[in-house]
Scaffold this motif. Structure first.
Motif, PDB file in Angstrom:
ATOM      1  N   LEU A 164      -6.652  -7.464  -8.530  1.00 44.57           N
ATOM      2  CA  LEU A 164      -5.402  -6.720  -8.692  1.00 44.57           C
ATOM      3  C   LEU A 164      -5.520  -5.699  -9.823  1.00 44.57           C
ATOM      4  N   ALA A 165      -6.147  -6.115 -10.937  1.00 48.58           N
ATOM      5  CA  ALA A 165      -6.327  -5.184 -12.060  1.00 48.58           C
ATOM      6  C   ALA A 165      -7.189  -4.002 -11.623  1.00 48.58           C
ATOM      7  N   ALA A 166      -8.209  -4.282 -10.801  1.00 50.80           N
ATOM      8  CA  ALA A 166      -9.098  -3.212 -10.336  1.00 50.80           C
ATOM      9  C   ALA A 166      -8.340  -2.241  -9.430  1.00 50.80           C
ATOM     10  N   VAL A 167      -7.473  -2.765  -8.565  1.00 51.12           N
ATOM     11  CA  VAL A 167      -6.693  -1.880  -7.693  1.00 51.12           C
ATOM     12  C   VAL A 167      -5.718  -1.038  -8.525  1.00 51.12           C
ATOM     13  N   HIS A 168      -5.156  -1.664  -9.574  1.00 52.42           N
ATOM     14  CA  HIS A 168      -4.307  -0.919 -10.507  1.00 52.42           C
ATOM     15  C   HIS A 168      -5.063   0.262 -11.106  1.00 52.42           C
ATOM     16  N   THR A 169      -6.273  -0.021 -11.588  1.00 54.18           N
ATOM     17  CA  THR A 169      -7.103   1.019 -12.188  1.00 54.18           C
ATOM     18  C   THR A 169      -7.382   2.134 -11.187  1.00 54.18           C
ATOM     19  N   LEU A 170      -7.649   1.708  -9.961  1.00 56.95           N
ATOM     20  CA  LEU A 170      -7.941   2.669  -8.899  1.00 56.95           C
ATOM     21  C   LEU A 170      -6.752   3.626  -8.725  1.00 56.95           C
ATOM     22  N   VAL A 171      -5.551   3.049  -8.666  1.00 57.56           N
ATOM     23  CA  VAL A 171      -4.341   3.863  -8.507  1.00 57.56           C
ATOM     24  C   VAL A 171      -4.198   4.838  -9.680  1.00 57.56           C
ATOM     25  N   ASP A 172      -4.400   4.337 -10.901  1.00 59.60           N
ATOM     26  CA  ASP A 172      -4.279   5.205 -12.074  1.00 59.60           C
ATOM     27  C   ASP A 172      -5.286   6.351 -12.005  1.00 59.60           C
ATOM     28  N   THR A 173      -6.512   6.026 -11.576  1.00 60.04           N
ATOM     29  CA  THR A 173      -7.557   7.051 -11.506  1.00 60.04           C
ATOM     30  C   THR A 173      -7.180   8.129 -10.492  1.00 60.04           C
ATOM     31  N   VAL A 174      -6.714   7.697  -9.327  1.00 53.07           N
ATOM     32  CA  VAL A 174      -6.323   8.662  -8.294  1.00 53.07           C
ATOM     33  C   VAL A 174      -5.150   9.505  -8.786  1.00 53.07           C
ATOM     34  N   ASP A 175      -4.159   8.865  -9.378  1.00 51.46           N
ATOM     35  CA  ASP A 175      -2.991   9.610  -9.868  1.00 51.46           C
ATOM     36  C   ASP A 175      -3.414  10.673 -10.881  1.00 51.46           C
ATOM     37  N   GLU A 176      -4.339  10.281 -11.763  1.00 49.66           N
ATOM     38  CA  GLU A 176      -4.765  11.199 -12.813  1.00 49.66           C
ATOM     39  C   GLU A 176      -5.483  12.427 -12.226  1.00 49.66           C
ATOM     40  N   HIS A 177      -6.212  12.219 -11.113  1.00 46.63           N
ATOM     41  CA  HIS A 177      -7.048  13.301 -10.580  1.00 46.63           C
ATOM     42  C   HIS A 177      -6.505  13.913  -9.298  1.00 46.63           C
ATOM     43  N   VAL A 178      -5.256  13.591  -8.944  1.00 49.52           N
ATOM     44  CA  VAL A 178      -4.765  13.971  -7.621  1.00 49.52           C
ATOM     45  C   VAL A 178      -4.851  15.478  -7.366  1.00 49.52           C
ATOM     46  N   GLU A 179      -4.522  16.274  -8.373  1.00 42.77           N
ATOM     47  CA  GLU A 179      -4.521  17.726  -8.144  1.00 42.77           C
ATOM     48  C   GLU A 179      -5.926  18.271  -7.997  1.00 42.77           C
ATOM     49  N   GLU A 180      -6.798  17.791  -8.885  1.00 42.52           N
ATOM     50  CA  GLU A 180      -8.184  18.247  -8.833  1.00 42.52           C
ATOM     51  C   GLU A 180      -8.817  17.887  -7.467  1.00 42.52           C
ATOM     52  N   LEU A 181      -8.545  16.694  -6.965  1.00 42.31           N
ATOM     53  CA  LEU A 181      -9.121  16.289  -5.677  1.00 42.31           C
ATOM     54  C   LEU A 181      -8.573  17.155  -4.544  1.00 42.31           C
ATOM     55  N   GLY A 182      -7.302  17.480  -4.606  1.00 37.18           N
ATOM     56  CA  GLY A 182      -6.709  18.368  -3.607  1.00 37.18           C
ATOM     57  C   GLY A 182      -7.346  19.748  -3.650  1.00 37.18           C
ATOM     58  N   ARG A 183      -7.561  20.235  -4.867  1.00 43.35           N
ATOM     59  CA  ARG A 183      -8.140  21.568  -5.035  1.00 43.35           C
ATOM     60  C   ARG A 183      -9.560  21.615  -4.459  1.00 43.35           C
ATOM     61  N   ILE A 184     -10.362  20.599  -4.743  1.00 43.43           N
ATOM     62  CA  ILE A 184     -11.739  20.603  -4.215  1.00 43.43           C
ATOM     63  C   ILE A 184     -11.711  20.525  -2.686  1.00 43.43           C
ATOM     64  N   ASP A 185     -10.805  19.724  -2.144  1.00 39.45           N
ATOM     65  CA  ASP A 185     -10.738  19.555  -0.687  1.00 39.45           C
ATOM     66  C   ASP A 185     -10.301  20.856  -0.007  1.00 39.45           C
ATOM     67  N   ALA A 186      -9.499  21.660  -0.721  1.00 38.40           N
ATOM     68  CA  ALA A 186      -8.994  22.900  -0.112  1.00 38.40           C
ATOM     69  C   ALA A 186     -10.099  23.942   0.042  1.00 38.40           C
TER      70      ALA A 186
END
Ligand code: ADP
Ligand code: MG
Length: 586
Positions: A373-395
Motif C-alpha cells: 500500500l505504501a508503494a502504491v501511495h508513492t507511485l501515485v505521488d510520483t505520477v501526480d508530481e510528473h503529470v504535466e511533464e509526462l503529458g508534454r513528452i507524450d504530445a
C-alpha cells in the motif's frame, strides 16, 4: 466511424450497463462482465467465454440457455483482467467446474490462465480450450498459434451443448478440442475500425483494395489484393478453406455448418449475395450444408469486412456427436436456435452473494500488504508530481494523455488497495485489486500494460507469509514477459519495455548475486533510469507514436520515463519500510 459516446474511457462500461438494462430477461451484471439471470442445474459445467468489448454479439450477447453461462467483458479490444475473469467464473459456477473458452490472443491467455490457476488453487476444477480458427494467422503446423475470430461461435455452441447434456468437465473439454479442430475461418477487410473518440481508424485499406487475413482488433491484413466481385470473393473464401479440411474428414458427403460473418459495416444484402455463391460452391464440392448462418456473430465496430467459417460436423453416420450437440436449442440476447423451455429466474439473494469478498491474509502477509500500500501511495505521488511533464513528452509523437492516463489508473489502484487492506487482504490480493482497478479505469495502452505489470508482481507475493527477494524478482520478471507478450514490443521499439527489461534483468542478477531486495531494487532502478533516458535516440516502432516517429527523436519515451520514475520512488519506499522493520525488531 463511431459517432456516439460520452467519455470514451467510459464507453465499454456504459455499453454493458445499457446491454444489461435491455436484456434483463437473460443476463445480470456481475463484477467483470455478465452472467445468466436464469438458474442452471446444480453440477452443470459452467461455460465462461469472454474477451475485449467491441465485438458484439461476442461476448455478452451469447450468454443464455444453450450457450454461455457467463462472459468476462474487458475494455474495448482489451482482455478482461484476471480478477474480472475470476469473478465472472465464481458467479457462473454451478458446482460442476468451470470451462473457459475464448479466442487465442496473448492478453486473454495471460488473464484467463491466471484466473484458472486461482480457481484451481481454491479447489474449483477449471479447464480451457482457446479457439484457433483463423487459418491465415499461422501455418497449419502451428495451428495452436492461430487466433480466434468468428469461429468462436461454433466452439462455444458445441461445449455449451455438451454441458447442457450433462457431460462432465473432462468431456466438455474433449468436445471443445474436437470442435476447435473442426472449425476453420478466413476473412477479408475493406476498411479498418475506429474506436469511440479516436480520430483515425486503427488501420486503413486503400480505396478499391482488400486486406486478406483480417484480424478483429484492427490488426491489418496479412496480404492485399483488388476487391473482387461478390462471387469472386465467395470463391476465394471457399477455395482457401477447402485446402484446410480437418484430418479424418472426407469432403464428399461431409456435413458442414457454414458461418458467413459480417464484421460491422457490411450489409446483410451484400452477405446474402456472397452466400448464394458460397452455398453453390460447397454443394458442388459434395458438401452437405447444415444450418447455415449468415449475419453478424463477431464484429469489430464499424469495420467493413467478412469472414467465412466452416464447422465440419463429420461425415454422415459414423460421427454424429457434434451434429447431435448442434441440435440443442439456444436462447440468448443475440442468438436463438430452436425453442428453449421457459427458465426460472435466479433469485436476488443468489445474485447479491457473488459480490466480492476478500479472503483475509495471514498476519505476516497483511504486514507485507502495508508495504504494498505504501508503494502504491508513492507511485501515485510520483505520477501526480510528473503529470504535466509526462503529458508534454507524450504530445511530441503520441496524443498527450500519458500523464492523465497514469493519474487515472494509479488513483483507482490506490483506492482499491486501501479497500483491500481495510478488508484484511494479504499482499497478493491487495496488489491484484490495485492491478485490476488500474487496467479497468486508466484506459490507453499504458493502462492495460500497468495492469499486467502489477498483476504479474502480485502473483508471486502470496497471501500467506512473507515473500523473499527472489519471489519479488520472479514477479518482476513475469511482468516483463507479460508486457512483451501482451504488447508485442521488443527492446529498441521505444516503449516502456526499454526500461522494464533492464530493470527486471538487473534486479534478478543482483538478487542472484546475494544482494538484499532494497539494494538490488536501487541498482535496477538506476539501470531503468539510464535506459529510459537512452530511448531519446530511438525511433518508435510500436504504439500510436509509431505514426509520427520522426518527431520523437531527441525526446525519450513517456512510458519508459514514467516507469523509471516509479521504480526509483518505490525503491525509496522499500528502503524506508525495511529500516522501520529493523527498528521494530530492535
Ligand atoms: P496511449 O498510447 O494509448 O495514449 P499512453 O499515452 O498512456 O497510452 O501510453 C503511451 C506509452 O505506452 C508509450 O510511451 C509506450 O511506452 C507505451 N506503449 C505503447 N504501445 C506499447 C506496446 N505495444 N508495448 C509496450 N509499451 C507500449
Ligand atoms: Mg498517449
Amino acid at each position: 466511424m463511431t459517432r456516439l459516446w460520452n467519455e470514451p474511457a467510459d464507453f465499454a462500461d456504459e455499453m454493458i450497463d445499457g446491454f444489461v438494462a435491455a436484456n434483463e430477461r437473460y443476463v445480470r451484471r456481475v463484477p467483470g462482465g455478465v452472467a445468466r439471470s436464469t438458474t442452471s442445474p446444480a453440477g452443470q459445467v459452467a461455460i465462461v467465454i469472454g474477451g475485449g468489448s467491441g465485438h458484439y454479439p461476442a461476448f455478452g450477447g451469447l450468454v443464455g440457455p444453450g450457450l454461455a453461462h457467463a462472459a468476462a467483458m474487458g475494455n474495448l479490444f482489451a482482455s478482461p483482467s484476471a480478477q474480472q475473469v475470476y469473478a465472472v467464473a465464481k458467479a457462473a459456477d454451478n458446482g460442476g467446474g468451470v470451462f473457459f473458452t475464448y479466442g487465442n490472443y496473448a492478453g486473454d491467455v495471460l488473464n484467463f490462465d491466471a484466473a484458472q490457476e486461482r480457481l484451481r488453487a481454491e479447489g474449483v476444477a477449471c479447464e480451457t480450450v482457446t479457439v484457433t480458427d483463423d487459418v491465415f494467422s499461422a501455418t497449419r503446423d502451428e495451428k495452436h498459434k492461430r487466433r480466434g475470430i468468428a469461429g468462436d461461435l461454433t466452439v462455444f455452441r458445441a461445449v455449451a451443448a455438451a454441458a447442457e447434456a450433462g457431460y462432465d468437465l473432462g468431456e466438455v473439454a474433449r468436445i471443445g478440442r474436437l470442435a476447435n479442430e473442426r472449425t476453420r475461418s478466413f476473412g477479408v477487410a475493406f476498411t479498418g475500425c475506429t474506436l469511440p473518440g479516436a480520430a483515425q481508424p486503427l488501420f486503413s485499406v486503400p480505396e478499391g483494395r482488400m486486406a486478406i487475413g483480417l484480424g478483429i482488433h484492427g490488426e491489418p491484413g496479412i496480404a492485399e489484393s483488388d476487391i473482387p466481385s461478390a462471387d469472386g470473393l465467395a470463391e476465394l473464401l471457399v477455395q482457401k478453406l477447402l485446402t484446410e479440411v480437418p484430418d479424418g474428414i472426407e469432403v464428399e458427403a461431409a456435413r458442414v455448418v457454414p458461418v458467413l460473418n459480417g464484421l460491422g459495416s457490411l450489409k446483410y444484402e451484400e452477405l446474402f449475395v456472397v452466400y448464394r455463391r458460397v452455398a453453390q460452391l460447397l454443394t458442388d464440392a459434395g458438401i452437405d450444408i447444415v444450418d447455415p448462418h449468415v449475419g453478424e456473430y463477431c464484429t469489430s465496430f464499424d469495420m467493413a469486412g467478412v469472414s467465412l467459417t466452416l464447422f465440419w460436423l463429420g461425415s454422415a453416420e459414423e460421427d454424429d456427436e457434434l451434429e447431435t450437440l448442434w441440435q440443442t436449442a439456444v436462447d440468448t440476447p443475440a442468438y436463438r436456435r430452436g425453442s428453449v423451455a421457459p427458465q426460472e429466474r435466479a433469485d436476488a439473494a443468489a445474485i447479491a452473494s457473488v459480490v466480492e469478498t476478500v479472503e483475509p491474509g495471514d498476519e505476516a502477509s497483511r504486514s507485507v500488504a502495508q508495504t504494498v500500500l505504501a508503494a502504491v501511495h508513492t507511485l501515485v505521488d510520483t505520477v501526480d508530481e510528473h503529470v504535466e511533464e509526462l503529458g508534454r513528452i507524450d504530445a511530441v509523437a503520441g496524443d498527450g494523455d500519458h500523464g492523465i492516463g497514469m493519474q487515472r489508473g494509479s488513483h483507482a489502484a490506490l483506492a482499491a488497495a486501501i479497500a483491500a487492506v481495510e478488508a484484511g487482504a494479504g499482499a497478493q490480493t491487495t496488489l491484484e485489486r490495485a492491478a485490476d482497478a488500474w487496467s479497468d479505469k486508466a484506459g490507453g495502452t499504458s493502462g492495460a500494460l500497468w495492469g499486467v505489470i502489477l498483476a504479474a508482481v502480485a502473483s508471486r507475493l502470496g497471501d500467506q507469509g512473507r515473500p523473499d527477494a527472489a519471489s519479488v524478482a520472479a514477479g518482476v520478471a513475469a511482468a516483463s514477459r507479460g508486457v512483451t507478450d501482451y504488447g508485442k514490443a521488443e527492446v529498441g521499439d521505444k516503449t516502456l519495455v526499454d526500461a522494464l527489461v533492464p530493470f527486471s534483468a538487473t534486479l534478478t542478477r543482483a538478487i542472484e548475486a546475494g544482494a538484499g531486495l532494497v539494494d538490488a531494487w536501487r541498482t535496477a532502478a538506476d539501470a531503468a533510469t539510464r535506459a529510459a533516458a537512452a530511448t531519446a535516440d530511438l525511433l518508435p516502432r510500436m504504439g500510436r507514436a509509431r505514426t509520427h516517429g520522426q518527431n520523437s527523436v531527441g525526446t525519450p519515451d513517456p512510458g519508459a520515463i514514467s516507469l523509471a520514475l516509479i521504480a526509483t520512488a518505490v525503491g525509496e519506499t522499500l528502503a524506508a519500510s525495511a529500516s522501520q522493520k529493523e527498528h521494530a525488531h530492535g
